[in-house]
Design a protein around this motif. Structure first.
Motif, short mmCIF file in Angstrom:
data_model
loop_
_atom_site.label_atom_id
_atom_site.label_comp_id
_atom_site.label_asym_id
_atom_site.label_seq_id
_atom_site.Cartn_x
_atom_site.Cartn_y
_atom_site.Cartn_z
N ASP A 256 26.81 38.00 24.80
CA ASP A 256 26.45 37.47 26.11
C ASP A 256 25.50 38.42 26.80
OD1 ASP A 256 28.08 35.29 25.73
OD2 ASP A 256 29.78 36.15 26.81
N PRO B 153 24.62 39.95 30.23
CA PRO B 153 25.29 40.08 31.53
C PRO B 153 24.32 40.05 32.70
CG PRO B 153 25.12 42.23 30.49
CD PRO B 153 24.55 41.25 29.52
N PHE B 154 23.59 38.94 32.85
CA PHE B 154 22.65 38.82 33.95
C PHE B 154 23.35 38.46 35.26
CE2 PHE B 154 19.11 37.54 30.77
CZ PHE B 154 18.89 38.87 30.47
N PHE B 155 24.32 37.57 35.17
CA PHE B 155 24.96 37.04 36.39
C PHE B 155 26.40 37.55 36.55
CE2 PHE B 155 22.07 33.75 34.65
CZ PHE B 155 21.06 33.87 35.59
N ASN B 156 27.18 37.36 35.53
CA ASN B 156 28.59 37.74 35.61
C ASN B 156 28.79 39.11 34.97
OD1 ASN B 156 31.35 38.04 35.50
ND2 ASN B 156 31.75 36.11 34.46
N ARG B 157 28.99 40.10 35.81
CA ARG B 157 29.28 41.46 35.33
C ARG B 157 30.70 41.87 35.76
NH1 ARG B 157 24.22 41.62 37.38
NH2 ARG B 157 24.89 42.74 39.26
N GLN C 71 32.15 41.55 38.55
CA GLN C 71 32.16 42.29 39.81
C GLN C 71 33.42 42.02 40.65
OE1 GLN C 71 29.75 40.25 38.62
NE2 GLN C 71 27.74 40.67 39.52
#
Length: 426
Positions: free
Chosen positions: A305, A307-311, A313
């Motif tokens: 994957d 990790p551009f959006f869901n890291r 956080q």
């Protein structure tokens, strides 16, 4: 002060006391505190049920150590329209593929999950031992409350028998006109008050006996506690330094250990959530018979994957707050432990000091003292008012002595409960 509590119950006396409580169908069993604890650990259903939590948590540790299973996918030709063949997976004309994939967990997630499962097992053990601490305290409290209650019943019965005899004598004298009904009513009123007090003690025994039977899994048995009173004589709470008791509580209170383990669990969860921000890798190999650019094609596949959006956080932030929250809960629990020990220590010292200042030996000589009072009354050396005042005062003495003795037993048990370990070999 312990002289009135020295003699154990005779079997006949015990059987006589049992009938008003639970009927003649129940068996009676004299039992010491160590015997009661052994039976409790062996047969208490709550304890036996809670024991399963530990191997269950241990099994979850084993599960956390396991690697993900590889994935195998096989695809075959369902129908060949040129040859009108159904199905067609032959080497000459058919089509089939083999695809094998394995998830590679990165950033030490598996190791962190194993640590969390291990901490969860530690918490299960802490919960179990704290449950034992609470149930043992209930066991000890019921044990001593029943004992002091039965001792009080014996004293009540002796005084009630005396008053009943005196009432009968006054009824006869009243019929002859020797005494007035007022005198007989005065004695009868004292008798009724004594019987009412005895009934309350009897009810307290019944309640404690019911709890004890549940703890010892013995609903068909009336337990007669037999404490080791010689050991109680040697107990001195004042010889125990308060700070050493507080330090001992830090090491032995499993509710405090549970709170501290919760902090480590939250910290490990934070480490896991940070690791979850790193995507896992999928490694695979593929064979394609004739559906690719060449026949018998072989491929290596890698997937991860981005990790551009869901890291992760939100979970990381929640885990950070959870660590702070559990640290505060651990601090609160530590303060609670300190307060429990100091409060129980003060109560135990007060109970010990109060009982030491009281000479209860006269209670054991009640029949002798009462006989002398009746003799003086018959000789008219004392008045009826003086006699009834004596009997009423003695009734109050029984109540007070019984309460002080009970307070002494329970205060020491409460102190051991607050520290988290038995302080005396009882």
């Amino acid at each position: 002060m312990w002289s009135s509590l020295k003699k154990p119950y005779s079997l006949i006396a015990v059987l006589g006391l049992l009938c008003p409580f639970f009927g003649s169908a129940q068996d009676s069993l004299r039992i010491s505190l160590p015997e009661a604890e052994a039976r409790f650990l062996k047969s208490n259903l709550t304890v036996l049920t809670a024991k399963y939590d530990i191997p269950i948590a241990s099994a979850l540790v084993m599960q956390a150590k396991l690697y993900p299973n590889p994935n195998l996918q096989v695809t075959g030709g369902l129908y060949n329209p040129d040859l009108k063949k159904f199905p067609d997976v032959s080497n000459q004309t058919g089509q089939y593929t083999f695809d094998v994939q394995q998830l590679i967990i990165l950033a030490g997630k598996r190791a962190k999950q194993v640590k969390m499962a291990t901490l969860n097992m530690d918490m299960a053990q802490n919960r179990f031992y704290d449950l034992l601490r609470n149930l043992k305290y209930a066991l000890h409290s019921d044990f001593y409350q029943i004992y002091t209650g039965l001792e009080a019943i014996k004293a009540y019965d002796a005084q009630i028998a005396t008053l009943q005899s005196l009432v009968e004598q006054y009824k006869a004298l009243e019929q002859k006109g020797v005494v007035t009904g007022k005198d007989r009513i005065r004695i009868q009123s004292l008798l009724y008050g004594l019987q009412s007090s005895r009934q309350q003690v009897q009810q307290d025994i019944t309640d404690a006996q019911s709890d004890l039977q549940l703890l010892l899994h013995g609903n068909g048995t009336f337990f007669v506690p037999v404490p080791e009173l010689d050991k109680w004589k040697a107990i001195s709470v004042s010889s125990l330094p308060l700070q050493s008791l507080v330090d001992s509580a830090y090491n032995n209170r499993f509710d405090l250990k549970l709170a501290q383990t919760n902090v480590r669990y939250s910290e490990q969860n934070l480490a896991l959530q940070k690791a979850m921000a790193v995507p896992d890798l999928t490694l695979g190999a593929q064979f394609d018979k004739r559906g690719s650019y060449v026949n018998n094609a072989n491929f290596l596949t890698l997937a991860i994957d981005l990790p551009f959006f869901n890291r992760n956080q939100g979970n990381i932030k929640a885990a950070k707050l959870g660590v702070e929250q559990d640290k505060m809960r651990a601090d609160i629990q530590k303060e609670s432990v300190e307060n429990d020990v100091m409060k129980a220590y003060a109560q135990a010292l007060n109970a010990e000091k109060t009982l030491q200042q009281i000479d209860g030996s006269y209670l054991a000589n009640y029949q002798e003292i009462t006989a002398k009072m009746l003799e003086n009354f018959q000789k008219k050396n004392i008045s009826l008012l003086e006699l009834t005042d004596f009997l009423d005062s003695y009734k109050e003495s029984i109540l007070q002595m019984n309460q002080l003795t009970t307070n002494r037993f329970l205060a020491v048990e409460t102190l051991s409960y607050a520290v988290g370990t038995p302080l005396f070999n009882l």
